[in-house]
Design an enzyme around this catalytic site. Structure first.
Site, PDB file in Angstrom:
ATOM      1  N   GLY A  46      34.776 -15.154  46.501  1.00 39.01           N
ATOM      2  CA  GLY A  46      34.359 -16.543  46.316  1.00 39.01           C
ATOM      3  C   GLY A  46      33.572 -16.663  45.029  1.00 39.01           C
ATOM      4  O   GLY A  46      33.026 -15.679  44.526  1.00 39.01           O
ATOM      5  N   GLN A  51      27.737 -20.040  38.931  1.00 34.91           N
ATOM      6  CA  GLN A  51      27.818 -18.609  38.605  1.00 34.91           C
ATOM      7  C   GLN A  51      28.481 -18.340  37.257  1.00 34.91           C
ATOM      8  O   GLN A  51      28.362 -17.246  36.722  1.00 34.91           O
ATOM      9  CB  GLN A  51      28.568 -17.842  39.702  1.00 34.91           C
ATOM     10  CG  GLN A  51      27.802 -17.792  41.014  1.00 34.91           C
ATOM     11  CD  GLN A  51      28.549 -16.962  42.034  1.00 34.91           C
ATOM     12  OE1 GLN A  51      29.446 -17.461  42.706  1.00 34.91           O
ATOM     13  NE2 GLN A  51      28.203 -15.692  42.149  1.00 34.91           N
ATOM     14  N   CYS A  97      26.848 -10.401  46.270  1.00 35.48           N
ATOM     15  CA  CYS A  97      27.046 -11.561  45.402  1.00 35.48           C
ATOM     16  C   CYS A  97      27.337 -11.066  43.996  1.00 35.48           C
ATOM     17  O   CYS A  97      26.662 -10.162  43.504  1.00 35.48           O
ATOM     18  CB  CYS A  97      25.775 -12.412  45.408  1.00 35.48           C
ATOM     19  SG  CYS A  97      25.877 -13.868  44.367  1.00 35.48           S
ATOM     20  N   GLU A 140      28.822 -19.754  49.321  1.00 38.47           N
ATOM     21  CA  GLU A 140      29.162 -20.455  48.067  1.00 38.47           C
ATOM     22  C   GLU A 140      28.490 -21.834  48.002  1.00 38.47           C
ATOM     23  O   GLU A 140      28.033 -22.243  46.935  1.00 38.47           O
ATOM     24  CB  GLU A 140      30.682 -20.598  47.913  1.00 38.47           C
ATOM     25  CG  GLU A 140      31.460 -19.275  47.862  1.00 38.47           C
ATOM     26  CD  GLU A 140      30.922 -18.266  46.862  1.00 38.47           C
ATOM     27  OE1 GLU A 140      30.310 -18.676  45.864  1.00 38.47           O
ATOM     28  OE2 GLU A 140      31.103 -17.058  47.101  1.00 38.47           O
ATOM     29  N   HIS A 143      25.034 -21.681  46.806  1.00 40.92           N
ATOM     30  CA  HIS A 143      24.911 -21.572  45.345  1.00 40.92           C
ATOM     31  C   HIS A 143      24.754 -22.951  44.706  1.00 40.92           C
ATOM     32  O   HIS A 143      24.062 -23.093  43.692  1.00 40.92           O
ATOM     33  CB  HIS A 143      26.167 -20.915  44.744  1.00 40.92           C
ATOM     34  CG  HIS A 143      26.100 -19.408  44.681  1.00 40.92           C
ATOM     35  ND1 HIS A 143      25.138 -18.728  43.982  1.00 40.92           N
ATOM     36  CD2 HIS A 143      26.902 -18.456  45.224  1.00 40.92           C
ATOM     37  CE1 HIS A 143      25.348 -17.412  44.095  1.00 40.92           C
ATOM     38  NE2 HIS A 143      26.411 -17.220  44.850  1.00 40.92           N
TER      39      HIS A 143
HETATM   40 ZN    ZN Z   1      27.136 -15.382  45.450  1.00 46.32          ZN
END
Ligand code: ZN
Length: 185
Positions: A46, A51, A97, A140, A143
């Site tokens: 994911g 990110q 992660c 996700e 995030h």
């Molecule tokens: Zn992550």
């Protein structure tokens, strides 16, 4: 398509509340294509837009093909995803992660969730996810709110560092060791 640089912990973009997407244009499609390529190349299951340094509410998820899990082997692209229902039952499981290299930890997550959002064209979509897929969606979507899995780990005892060790026959493999030991070693 292009693989983009993955931002790691310490980068402020990972702590920001991501903006809602309003335009479903070529730029968004390019972003999603790049996210898919970056996730696959990492490899990861994911990826959320922050990110790769883009503070917008977009996630992509893809579990490796597993005959026993019909949710696996499919690519999910969600724009403006939202968890609208979640099971009361929570399960603890290991997470890592791409933005926190070499660290894994145990996190409690809802066993199943219902996620709504839009596809890349703005068309509404809805998904019921359970088990691992539900975990990845929760990770996700966190995030997009500036939350990292380590925030949800109960304490240092539930965190581990991945280190490379050599087997008796000289084969290298990854092993999870307690964080404390890893730090002092
Ligand atoms: Zn992550």
């Amino acid at each position: 398509m292009a693989v983009r640089e993955i931002r790691t912990i310490g980068d402020p973009v990972l702590r920001q509340e991501a903006r809602k997407v309003k335009k479903f244009d070529k730029r968004l499609h390019q972003l999603i294509d790049d996210m898919v390529e970056t996730m696959r190349q990492a490899p990861g299951v994911g990826l959320a837009a922050p990110q790769i340094g883009v503070s917008e509410r977009v996630i992509v998820v893809e579990l490796p093909e597993d005959e026993e899990d019909p949710q696996s082997g499919k690519l999910y692209e969600f724009v403006n995803p939202e968890i609208v229902r979640a099971s009361d039952t929570e399960v603890e499981g290991e997470e890592g992660c791409l933005s926190i290299p070499d660290i894994v930890g145990d996190v409690w997550r809802a066993e199943w969730v219902v996620v709504t959002g839009q596809d890349r064209y703005g068309k509404p979509q809805r998904l019921e996810a359970r088990d691992w897929l539900a975990r990845v969606f929760q990770h996700e979507i966190d995030h997009l709110n500036g939350v990292l899995f380590i925030d949800r780990v109960e304490g240092p005892a539930k965190l581990r560092r991945l280190v490379k060790v050599k087997d008796k026959d000289g084969q290298e493999r990854w092993k999870a060791v307690p964080l404390q030991a890893a730090v002092s070693a």
